[in-house]
Design an enzyme around this catalytic site. Structure first.
Site, PDB file in Angstrom:
ATOM      1  N   ARG A  37      -1.682   4.758   8.698  1.00 24.15           N
ATOM      2  CA  ARG A  37      -0.871   5.909   9.094  1.00 24.15           C
ATOM      3  C   ARG A  37      -1.617   6.813  10.084  1.00 24.15           C
ATOM      4  NH1 ARG A  37       2.312   7.165   3.429  1.00 24.15           N
ATOM      5  NH2 ARG A  37       4.099   5.882   3.995  1.00 24.15           N
ATOM      6  N   LYS A 198      12.092  -2.795  -7.631  1.00 22.11           N
ATOM      7  CA  LYS A 198      13.275  -2.170  -8.231  1.00 22.11           C
ATOM      8  C   LYS A 198      14.558  -2.372  -7.439  1.00 22.11           C
ATOM      9  CE  LYS A 198      13.013   1.718 -10.769  1.00 22.11           C
ATOM     10  NZ  LYS A 198      12.951   3.190 -10.852  1.00 22.11           N
ATOM     11  N   GLY A 384       6.318   0.564   1.292  1.00 23.06           N
ATOM     12  CA  GLY A 384       4.921   0.965   1.132  1.00 23.06           C
ATOM     13  C   GLY A 384       4.020  -0.176   0.684  1.00 23.06           C
ATOM     14  N   GLY A 407      10.439   4.848   1.831  1.00 22.48           N
ATOM     15  CA  GLY A 407      11.767   5.373   1.536  1.00 22.48           C
ATOM     16  C   GLY A 407      12.555   5.711   2.789  1.00 22.48           C
TER      17      GLY A 407
END
Ligand code: ADP
Ligand code: MG
Length: 430
Positions: A37, A198, A384, A407
């Site tokens: 990042r 998920k 991520g 996200g």
């Protein structure tokens, strides 16, 4: 087309520029373990410095929940940034208040100041108007470049923009542009490979991808819930029980889509199982549907039922080799591949070599995307943990686009408006 003003549309010389970056990097024992990042923000940072800005950078790190703690200090980032830039980076102990104000006042054109973790102040996540005003008061111009946070309306993505002219940085522009293009006008055929943990996080994107793509391949723990929805006994595998009805709905939608046009939804037909998530765990392959290899090996004897069934204490930890080969084949047919979520548990190191015991499926799929079987499609990678894996393998530069936002990239792909982007000034004529 990116419709927001960027730093190249304005004059920054001699101006105090507040840059919101996403320096939420993993830090273990005070050491940054992955600076992707930071490196991704460098084009914006160097552009601003070379054009004579007095640069103030702010970011969050971790989830301090409004409380100061030394583990989540951005101080190590200031050091790493200074190394990368080859110039000193000053540091302010709080992102607002007298110390920050004084240090901003000392800045000369072309100098940099990093402010301490925004989230040490509870007002940041509360999108507190006054806190946004205090941040804005430090600068003449606000630049949003923290793609990983623009899906949240926080003080440093939203409130601050009410008080100072606000434009986009180069990373934000590239992220939004690339991801929007791939969702709006992908070069077909389009394959979406979705994995990770998920379903509930990725439900909207899955629905959208079924509408958009020619093939959708599902792996990772997410596949377990679908397999369970299909009536397969997944034993101790990670299954999101609450999401079973949702999984059934998605399967029905996929089946309907396949009736209407050429479309394939692919679930793993074989899986790697073990009874613990451990580098010493004994692994085996369970061929859920078609146990030809086992048939041939056992012949003329009978195949044991274990060949196609999990034992009570086992869990699915990776897709099997047939499944990986199938997905690799779909990659060969595709011009564009969107990948989000690993095919298995990629974090566990191996006792024997570079590929972890549950990372073979992910590795095979990655090889295919990178053109090792001949054809190399345009690839867009998000998530991520997925990006963390790509980073850990040193493969970032070989993909088309590796997103810095987990996200945010999912929400953008789902077609949602990102508040931190919406708040920026429009380009002339938009
Ligand atoms: P991303 O952050 O890339 O969006 P997720 O957070 O959804 O991805 O999921 C990544 C996590 O899923 C990883 O920690 C990985 O270990 C885990 N995972 C993948 N496959 C399995 C599996 N079969 N069983 C348990 N965990 C899994
Ligand atoms: Mg994750």
């Amino acid at each position: 087309m990116f419709t927001k003003k960027t730093i190249t549309d304005i004059d920054v010389a001699g101006k105090r520029v507040l840059l919101r970056a996403d320096y939420n990097v993993p830090i273990i024992d005070g050491k940054i373990t992955d600076d992707y990042r930071i490196t991704q923000s460098l084009p914006t940072v160097t552009y601003l410095l070379e054009h004579g800005a007095k640069l103030i950078i702010c970011s969050h790190l971790g989830r301090p929940d409004g409380k100061i703690n030394s583990k989540e200090s951005l101080a190590p980032v200031a050091e790493r940034l200074a190394e990368k830039l080859g110039q000193p980076v000053a540091f302010a102990e709080n992102c607002v208040g007298d110390d920050a104000k004084w240090k901003v006042g000392e800045l000369q054109d072309g100098q940099v100041l990093l402010l301490e973790n925004l989230r040490f102040n509870p007002e940041e996540e509360a999108n507190d108007d006054n806190f946004g005003k205090q941040l804005a008061a430090l600068a003449d111009i606000f630049v949003q470049d923290g793609f990983g946070v623009v899906h949240r309306a926080h003080a440093s993505t939203d409130a601050v923009t009410r008080y100072v002219p606000s434009v986009a940085g180069l990373l934000l522009e590239r992220e939004v542009d690339t991801i929007t293009n791939v969702m709006q006008a992908p070069k077909k055929p389009l394959l979406a490979i979705v994995g990770g943990a998920k379903i509930s996080d990725k439900i909207e994107i899955l629905t959208k991808l079924i509408d958009l793509a020619d093939f959708v391949a599902i792996g990772g723990a997410m596949a377990n819930t679908f397999l369970a929805a299909e009536g397969i006994d997944t034993a101790k595998s990670l299954v999101e029980k609450d999401a079973l009805p949702l999984a059934k709905k998605i399967l029905a939608k996929a089946k309907q889509t396949a009736k209407e046009r050429p479309f394939v939804l692919y679930l793993p037909q074989d899986v790697v199982v073990a009874s613990s998530i451990d580098k010493t765990a004994k692994t085996r392959i369970v061929d859920l549907y078609d146990h030809v290899a086992a048939d041939i090996q056992a012949y003329p004897g009978k195949v044991s039922p274990e060949v196609s069934h999990l034992k009570d204490d086992e869990m699915i930890l990776d897709i099997g080799p047939s499944s990986a080969a199938f997905i690799a084949g779909a990659v060969q047919l595709s011009h564009t591949v969107i990948w989000n979520g690993t095919m298995g548990v990629t974090e566990v190191p191996s006792l024997q070599g570079p590929v972890g015991p549950f990372a073979h499926g992910t590795e095979r799929v990655v090889e295919a995307m990178l053109g090792e079987y001949g054809h190399k499609p345009f690839t867009v990678v998000g998530g991520g943990d997925t990006v963390g894996y790509v980073e850990s393998q040193g493969l970032v530069s070989l993909f088309g686009h590796v997103s810095t936002g987990g996200g945010a990239s999912l929400e953008l792909m789902s077609g949602k408006t990102l508040p931190g982007v919406a708040a920026l000034q429009d380009k002339e004529g938009n």
